[in-house]
Write an enzyme that holds these catalytic residues in place. Structure first.
Site, mmCIF file in Angstrom:
data_model
loop_
_atom_site.group_PDB
_atom_site.id
_atom_site.type_symbol
_atom_site.label_atom_id
_atom_site.label_comp_id
_atom_site.label_asym_id
_atom_site.label_seq_id
_atom_site.Cartn_x
_atom_site.Cartn_y
_atom_site.Cartn_z
ATOM 1 N N SER A 165 1.144 -1.192 -0.737
ATOM 2 C CA SER A 165 0.051 0.029 0.196
ATOM 3 C C SER A 165 0.758 1.436 -0.098
ATOM 4 O O SER A 165 2.113 1.425 0.174
ATOM 5 C CB SER A 165 -0.723 0.267 1.252
ATOM 6 O OG SER A 165 -1.723 -1.010 1.483
ATOM 7 N N GLU B 94 -2.417 -15.204 0.449
ATOM 8 C CA GLU B 94 -3.164 -13.984 2.053
ATOM 9 C C GLU B 94 -4.445 -15.011 2.432
ATOM 10 O O GLU B 94 -5.068 -14.575 3.810
ATOM 11 C CB GLU B 94 -2.537 -12.829 1.682
ATOM 12 C CG GLU B 94 -2.463 -12.197 2.327
ATOM 13 C CD GLU B 94 -2.637 -10.647 2.541
ATOM 14 O OE1 GLU B 94 -2.180 -9.708 3.029
ATOM 15 O OE2 GLU B 94 -2.176 -10.021 0.734
#
Lengths: 373, 401
Positions: B131, B247
Site C-alpha cells: 500500500s 494471503e
C-alpha cells in the site's frame, strides 16, 4: 476427509432432480398447493417406485440401509422444488420413530405399510410454541395396566389429516423438564377422543393440531415408556434432512436472484451493476456457502455416529438464521414482484421461515450452543 | 463422506500436545496471553518460531523439500487445534504464509536458496510493501518508482501499512517501473534483502490501541539490486495476485477463532451479570455467544471441506469469501470480548501489554487485552483488500456485471 457424494448418491440425487425438474415445476407445484389435494399421489407413487420411501431404513425392517447423507443428497432437490409431499412427516419422522421401536410387532407392521406406500404416518410431538427439547413434553399419559389414557394437545402435526396412524410422544411420569417418563404410542386418528383441527401451513403443507380427550390406547400400542433417546434421534436425523431442504431452497434463491439482478434494468443498467445490490448478492453467496458446508460436515458427523446435540444445534441454528436472511435479501432484490404470490421467491421465504420455526428456532439452538451443551 | 480419526491421529495429537506443553518459555506463553492482533509480540514470537523450527514444525503447509512437515490435512488441523488450545502466539504470517510460498512457486533458484532458509528458520522477518498513501484498495495505482540504473534500481516514493517494518530486516514490495500503459502493467515485484539502506527511513505509526505495529517507509534515491526482482519487469501484478491467494485463502483459522469463544466463555464464568448471577448463565449472553460459536463452526466446516478437496473451494470467490467471513467474525468476537470486559476494559494499560514488563494488572489478562484486541481488529476488514473489494470480487462470481 472426504465430504463429496458417492457415485451412487450423485446418481440418486440426479434422478430425483431430473424427475422434479420435469414434473414439479413451480407452476405445477402452485397448482397442487391451490387445489384441495394435500399432495400429489402421482409424485408419491414415483417416490415409491424410486425406492425413496424405504431409503432411510435398515434392511432388517425392509429398508435399503441408506444413510443420512443419502437423505441430504435428495433433500436439497426437495427444497429447491418446494416439495409438499409428506416425506418428512411420514417417512423421516413417523417412519424413523417406528424403525427405532421395531421390536414391537405393531410398530413393525405400520412401518412395513409406510415404506410400501400403502399407509401414511404422522409424528405428533411438538406442543405449545414448539418442543425442541423432548424433556418438555407435557401431553399426559396415564398408565392403567392394560391400557393408557391420553389427555392434552399436539400442535402443528405435519400430515396428520392424511395419516393412517399417529406416532405420539407423551409423558407417563414426572413433570415436564425430565428426560425420563416419556412414552411413544400409536394412536388411530379416528379413535374416540382424538380431535383434529386441520389447516394448511404458510408453506403449503397439510397439518393439524391434534387434541386428545381421554383417548384410550391399548398396551400393545405403547412402543416405549423410556422414549427420550428415540425421540431425540428421530428429531435429530429429521433436522439434518430439513436443513438439506433449507440449503436447497437457499441455493435456488441465490441462483434466481442473481439471474434477476443481471436482467432487470433500472436507470438504464442491470441492477446487479449497483454496488449495494452486488454486495447483497455477495452476502447471499457467503450465507449459502456457510450453510451448505455446515450441512455436509454435520451430515458426515451423523453418518460417522459422532454428532453431538451441540453439532445438530449449530446446523439448525445456522440454516434457520441464514435461510431467513438469504430469503429476505432475495425478496428485497426482486423489489415489488418479490412480494407477490406469483414468484417462487416469496414461497422460498415462507418455507425457510417454517423450517426455522420447527424443532427449535435459531434463537433456541444458538442458546443451546452458547450454554456449552 | 468420511471423517478420518483413529489411533495414529490420536498418537500424533499426543506427540504435538507433549511438545506444545513443554517447549514454549514463560515469555512465549505470556506473549500468547497478551496477543491483541494478528501480529504476536515480536521478540517472543520470533524466539518461538526458532524453537518450532528446531523441532521441524515451523511450516507445516510448506512442501517437504523446502522444510515442510509432510503432515496430512488431518494432522495439520490437529496441530492447529492443539496450538490454539494452549493460547500460544501465532507465528508471523508474512514469511511463512506469504513471501515463502510465493518464492517456492515463482522465485528463481538463487532466490529460493538465498531466502527460504532464513524464512523457515525464523532468522529473517519480511515486511510487506504494497500500500501507499495514494494506493489502498486501488492498489494498482501505486506510484513508488524504481528506475533501472546499471544492475540496480533507484527507488523513490513511500510505502505504508508495512507491518512491523521497524523490526524487519527484509521487505517484499511492489514498485512502478513503467507508467505509460494501463495501471496494472508496469508494476514490478521486488525483494529487498536489507533495510539499513542509505535513503530509506522507517516511521512507526501508533495504532488505536496506543502502540506501534504499522509503519510508513520512505525511499529517497535508495539503490537496490535488480537481482531481487521476482518474475519479469513490469509484470509484478500477476506475481502479487498469486501472493494474494496465499494471503486470503487456504486457511485454518477456525482453531484460533474457537480460542476466542473459549476465552470469552471462561471470562464470563468468573464475571457477574448485571442482573445477578454469573454472566455465563445469562440467557442473552448465551444466545449471543452461541451465534458466534456456531459461526465459527461454519468456518470450521468450510475450511475442512476446502482442505479435503471438496469443490466448494474451487469456486473463484473462495479466497475472498474466506477473508471476508473470518475477518468479520474476528471483529464480532472481539466486540463480545469488549462487552464482557465492560468497565474493566476501559483503563489503558500500555506498560502491562509489553511482555516481560512485570507491570501489575488492574484486573486480569482478559480485561487487559479486550479493548486493544477490539480496536486492532477494526483493521481486519481493511487489510489484505478491504471487505468492500472482496464483496465486489464475490459478486462477480454470482452475477456478471
Amino acid at each position: 476427509m472426504d465430504f463429496t457424494f458417492t457415485d451412487e448418491q450423485a446418481m440418486l440425487r440426479e434422478s430425483v432432480s431430473r424427475y422434479l425438474h420435469k414434473h414439479y415445476t413451480f407452476a405445477a407445484r402452485q397448482a397442487l398447493v391451490s387445489s384441495d389435494r394435500p399432495y400429489s399421489a402421482e409424485v408419491w407413487q414415483h417416490f415409491v417406485d424410486l425406492g425413496l420411501l424405504s431409503l432411510p431404513f435398515p434392511e432388517s425392517v425392509g429398508g435399503v440401509g441408506g444413510s443420512v447423507v443419502d437423505l441430504v443428497a435428495i433433500g436439497e432437490p426437495f427444497g429447491e422444488h418446494l416439495l409438499v409431499e409428506p416425506y418428512l412427516a411420514s417417512v423421516l419422522l413417523a417412519g424413523k420413530a417406528l424403525a427405532a421401536t421395531a421390536d414391537n410387532v405393531r410398530a413393525r407392521d405400520w412401518l412395513q405399510r409406510i415404506l410400501a406406500g400403502t399407509a401414511l404416518g404422522a409424528f405428533a410431538h411438538e406442543e405449545g410454541n414448539g418442543t425442541p427439547d423432548p424433556a418438555q413434553v407435557a401431553l399426559r399419559c396415564k398408565g392403567t395396566g392394560a391400557a393408557f389414557q391420553l389427555d392434552g394437545e399436539k400442535r402443528l402435526v405435519l400430515g396428520a389429516a392424511e395419516a393412517d396412524v399417529l406416532v405420539v410422544t407423551a409423558r407417563v411420569e414426572g413433570e415436564p423438564g425430565r428426560r425420563d417418563g416419556l412414552a411413544l404410542l400409536l394412536v388411530a386418528p379416528g379413535a374416540p377422543g382424538v380431535r383434529l383441527t386441520p389447516f394448511t401451513t404458510v408453506d403449503g403443507r397439510s397439518a393439524a393440531h391434534v387434541a386428545f380427550d381421554s383417548v384410550e390406547v391399548p398396551a400393545e400400542d405403547c412402543l416405549s415408556t423410556d422414549a427420550y433417546a428415540v425421540i431425540t434421534s428421530t428429531v435429530g436425523d429429521a433436522l439434518v434432512s430439513l436443513s438439506a431442504e433449507a440449503v436447497g431452497a437457499m441455493g435456488a434463491l441465490l441462483r434466481q436472484t442473481a439471474e434477476f439482478a443481471t436482467t432487470r434494468r433500472q436507470f438504464g443498467v442491470p441492477i446487479a451493476t449497483f454496488q449495494v445490490v452486488a454486495h447483497r448478492l455477495a452476502d447471499m453467496k457467503i450465507d449459502v456457502t456457510k450453510a451448505r458446508a455446515s450441512l455436509l460436515y454435520t451430515a458426515a458427523l451423523v453418518e460417522a455416529g459422532r454428532a453431538t446435540p451441540r453439532d445438530l444445534s449449530v446446523l439448525k441454528a445456522q440454516v434457520g438464521r441464514l435461510g431467513r436472511s438469504v430469503a429476505e435479501a432475495a425478496v428485497q432484490t426482486h423489489g415489488g414482484i418479490g412480494t407477490t404470490d406469483e414468484l417462487a421467491i416469496g414461497h422460498y421465504l415462507k418455507r425457510l421461515l417454517a423450517i426455522d420455526a420447527m424443532f427449535g428456532d435459531s434463537d433456541y439452538h444458538y442458546r443451546v450452543v452458547g450454554a456449552g451443551a | 463422506m468420511d471423517l478420518t480419526t483413529g489411533p495414529e491421529l490420536d498418537a500424533f495429537r499426543e506427540e504435538v500436545a507433549a511438545f506444545l506443553d513443554t517447549a514454549p518459555t514463560d515469555a512465549i506463553r505470556e506473549a500468547g496471553r497478551k496477543l491483541t492482533s494478528v501480529f504476536s509480540p515480536f521478540d517472543e514470537v520470533m524466539e518461538w518460531h526458532r524453537i518450532l523450527h528446531r523441532r521441524g514444525w515451523a511450516a507445516p503447509a510448506w512442501p517437504v523439500e523446502h522444510g515442510g512437515t509432510g503432515w496430512s490435512v488431518e494432522q495439520r488441523y490437529v496441530f492447529a487445534e492443539e496450538y490454539a488450545r494452549r493460547n500460544l502466539p501465532p507465528l508471523l504470517p508474512n514469511g511463512l504464509k506469504m513471501i515463502g510460498p510465493l518464492l517456492i512457486d515463482l522465485g528463481s533458484e538463487e532466490q529460493k536458496q538465498q531466502h527460504l532458509p532464513g524464512i523457515l528458520a525464523g532468522e529473517d522477518y519480511w515486511t510487506q510493501g504494497y500500500s501507499e498513501p495514494g494506493a489502498g484498495s486501488d492498489l494498482a495505482s501505486l506510484s513508488c518508482a524504481a528506475v533501472a540504473d546499471g544492475d540496480d534500481y533507484i527507488l523513490n516514493g513511500s510505502k505504508i501499512w508495512t507491518t512491523l517494518a521497524h523490526r524487519a530486516n527484509r521487505m517484499f514490495m511492489l514498485v512502478r517501473t513503467d507508467s505509460s500503459g494501463r495501471k496494472q502493467h508496469g508494476i514490478t515485484f521486488l525483494l529487498l534483502d536489507r533495510l539499513d539502506l542509505p535513503g530509506l527511513q522507517i516511521r512507526p505509526i501508533v495504532g488505536l490501541d496506543g502502540l506501534p505495529e504499522q509503519c510508513e517507509v520512505f525511499f529517497e534515491d535508495v539503490r537496490v539490486p535488480q537481482s531481487g526482482r521476482v518474475g519479469a519487469e513490469n509484470e509484478g501484478w500477476a506475481v502479487a495476485k498469486h501472493l494474494l491467494t496465499h494471503e486470503r485463502g487456504g486457511s485454518t483459522s477456525s482453531p484460533s477463532l474457537y480460542r476466542f469463544v473459549q476465552t470469552i466463555r471462561e471470562a464470563a464464568a468468573v464475571r457477574t451479570s448485571p442482573f445477578g448471577g454469573r454472566l455465563v448463565d445469562d440467557p442473552v449472553f448465551q444466545r449471543d455467544l452461541g451465534e458466534l460459536e456456531a459461526e465459527v463452526a461454519s468456518v470450521e466446516h468450510v475450511e475442512k471441506l476446502a482442505v479435503s478437496g471438496h469443490p466448494i473451494s474451487a469456486d473463484l470467490a473462495f479466497p475472498s469469501l474466506n477473508k471476508t467471513v473470518s475477518s468479520e467474525l474476528t471483529q464480532r468476537l472481539t466486540t463480545l470480548m469488549a462487552r464482557v470486559a465492560g468497565l474493566q476494559g476501559l483503563p489503558q494499560q500500555l506498560q502491562a501489554l509489553h511482555v516481560g514488563s512485570g507491570a501489575a494488572l488492574l484486573s486480569d489478562d482478559f480485561d487487559l487485552v479486550a479493548l486493544p484486541y477490539y480496536l486492532n481488529s477494526r483493521a481486519a476488514s481493511i487489510y489484505a483488500g478491504t471487505n468492500e473489494v472482496q464483496r465486489d470480487l464475490i459478486a462477480r462470481t454470482v452475477a456478471a456485471r
